[in-house]
Design an enzyme around this catalytic site. Structure first.
Site, PDB file in Angstrom:
ATOM      1  CB  SER A  75    -108.293 -61.666  55.978  1.00 47.20           C
ATOM      2  OG  SER A  75    -108.573 -63.058  55.997  1.00 47.20           O
ATOM      3  CB  THR A  77    -102.918 -58.620  56.413  1.00 45.17           C
ATOM      4  OG1 THR A  77    -103.519 -59.192  57.113  1.00 45.17           O
ATOM      5  CG2 THR A  77    -102.088 -57.678  57.768  1.00 45.17           C
ATOM      6  CD1 TRP A  79    -106.131 -52.351  50.049  1.00 42.75           C
ATOM      7  CD2 TRP A  79    -107.690 -53.143  50.655  1.00 42.75           C
ATOM      8  NE1 TRP A  79    -107.171 -50.883  49.650  1.00 42.75           N
ATOM      9  CE2 TRP A  79    -108.453 -52.085  49.913  1.00 42.75           C
ATOM     10  CE3 TRP A  79    -108.905 -54.259  50.893  1.00 42.75           C
ATOM     11  CZ2 TRP A  79    -109.346 -51.559  49.811  1.00 42.75           C
ATOM     12  CZ3 TRP A  79    -109.532 -53.747  49.938  1.00 42.75           C
ATOM     13  CH2 TRP A  79    -110.418 -53.194  49.917  1.00 42.75           C
ATOM     14  CG  HIS A 141    -101.698 -62.983  61.500  1.00 37.06           C
ATOM     15  ND1 HIS A 141    -103.052 -62.420  60.891  1.00 37.06           N
ATOM     16  CD2 HIS A 141    -101.091 -63.560  60.795  1.00 37.06           C
ATOM     17  CE1 HIS A 141    -102.142 -62.386  59.300  1.00 37.06           C
ATOM     18  NE2 HIS A 141    -100.994 -62.084  59.482  1.00 37.06           N
ATOM     19  NE  ARG A 163    -109.498 -62.520  49.998  1.00 40.60           N
ATOM     20  CZ  ARG A 163    -108.592 -62.683  49.351  1.00 40.60           C
ATOM     21  NH1 ARG A 163    -107.520 -62.675  49.702  1.00 40.60           N
ATOM     22  NH2 ARG A 163    -108.663 -62.194  48.253  1.00 40.60           N
ATOM     23  CB  SER A 171    -104.888 -65.412  49.230  1.00 42.39           C
ATOM     24  OG  SER A 171    -103.653 -63.681  49.402  1.00 42.39           O
ATOM     25  NE  ARG A 295    -103.373 -64.786  44.524  1.00 46.46           N
ATOM     26  CZ  ARG A 295    -104.368 -65.611  43.516  1.00 46.46           C
ATOM     27  NH1 ARG A 295    -103.822 -65.776  42.041  1.00 46.46           N
ATOM     28  NH2 ARG A 295    -105.144 -65.948  43.878  1.00 46.46           N
ATOM     29  N   GLY A 297    -106.033 -59.674  44.834  1.00 47.49           N
ATOM     30  CA  GLY A 297    -106.769 -59.350  46.131  1.00 47.49           C
ATOM     31  C   GLY A 297    -108.681 -58.988  45.559  1.00 47.49           C
TER      32      GLY A 297
END
Length: 329
Positions: A75, A77, A79, A141, A163, A171, A295, A297
């Site tokens: 989700s 992470t 970034w 998490h 997300r 994802s 990937r 995003g």
């Protein structure tokens, strides 16, 4: 499994007799790939991750200045870690920026899936702040109620990134297949989808984990910040300033005028990070290739993969689970 927490590399041999006894008393199930999960404090864990979580609960000594970056798996992470590091490092004006030479997951380690998975008493001195201007930053998490047990009432800051479950699912599908070097087949996706709908996923159910932080942010907004990946994508400058404000390092007028916000967003963009040598090669401590964290995003990529029936089913479940909370996707 978002990152460096793919089970098997540090399998169940790490589980103590005491934890085995606990596991024997817990509800059990299997994930979409047949790996064993147990339910602890409302969430599903692989056995070795549960051991890491218990090690964290028993041994972590929080500092008041700690920052914990929490997220649902897949989700944003990576970034969130990069943005936080860039925010905290920006006043140092050095050429050797940590993000240029290391993967965000190495700079901001997971508590239960890295540090306390490898050892019941990991050496945290390298993360200790030499000054109050450099807080320790960790990731997790875990849902909020489980995380708080290890924080022992510390007033440290917690940032949660979530997300849309449908994009996180896609994802996860690609991530798992890349990591296992198998083709991203429809049958694997459908199996993951069923697990998501049943709520039997690593760290799931998705809705319970998200609601724990949503309610925490409403109860204590000075301590828990709730962020949405979609809002970060839509209004990156606004959301980055919001994050800086929450972490106690707001941008000055001078910084804003000099383009500091945009510089951080550029440094932490998917394009920039995936181009760095540190993210093209190398692996996490648990053997996941760094490049697998980058990937598309994008928002809405699920539309290219899920059938209208799958979309309706997951939307109905999540709407029902979040009803009355004030949270929606």
């Amino acid at each position: 499994m978002d990152h460096n927490e793919v089970p098997g590399h540090l399998g169940e041999d790490k589980v103590t007799e005491e934890t085995k006894k606990l596991i024997s008393s817990l509800p059990k199930d299997k994930d979409s790939q047949g790996r064993r999960l147990c339910k602890y404090q409302g969430s599903w864990y692989y056995y070795n991750t549960l051991q890491g979580l218990i090690n964290f609960h028993n041994n972590f000594q929080p500092q008041e200045t700690d920052i914990i970056l929490a997220s649902s798996p897949k989700s944003g992470t990576t970034w969130l870690k990069a943005l936080t590091v860039a925010l905290l490092e920006r006043s140092k004006h050095h050429d050797d920026h940590p993000l240029l030479s290391d993967n965000p997951h190495a700079i901001v380690p997971f508590l239960e899936n890295n540090l306390y998975l490898k050892s019941s008493t990991p050496d945290l001195t390298k993360y200790s702040s030499s000054s109050s201007s450099s807080p320790r930053v960790f990731a997790t998490h875990m849902p909020l109620h489980t995380l708080k047990e290890g924080l022992r009432g510390s007033p440290c800051k917690i940032v949660f990134m979530c997300r849309n479950a449908k994009d996180a699912l896609i994802s996860m599908w690609y991530f798992i297949c890349k990591n296992q070097r198998v083709e991203a087949t429809r049958s694997i996706l459908e199996s993951l989808f069923e697990s998501l709908c049943r709520g039997v996923t690593f760290y799931g159910p998705f809705w319970d984990q998200v609601l724990s932080y949503w309610r925490g942010s409403l109860e204590d907004p000075s301590r828990v910040l709730f962020m949405k990946y979609e809002e970060m994508k839509e209004e990156p400058c606004v959301q980055l300033k919001r994050l800086a404000e929450f972490l106690g390092c707001p941008f000055t007028e001078e910084e804003e005028e000099s383009g500091a916000v945009e510089k951080i967003l550029e440094l932490c963009s998917l394009r920039s990070l995936s181009d760095l040598e540190a993210n093209k090669s190398g692996k996490t401590v648990n053997g996941v290739d760094h490049k697998f964290f980058f990937r598309k995003g994008e928002v809405g990529d699920w539309k290219n993969h899920l059938t209208p029936e799958m979309e309706r089913r997951i939307d109905m479940i999540i709407e029902e689970k979040l009803k009355g909370s004030g949270l929606s996707f």
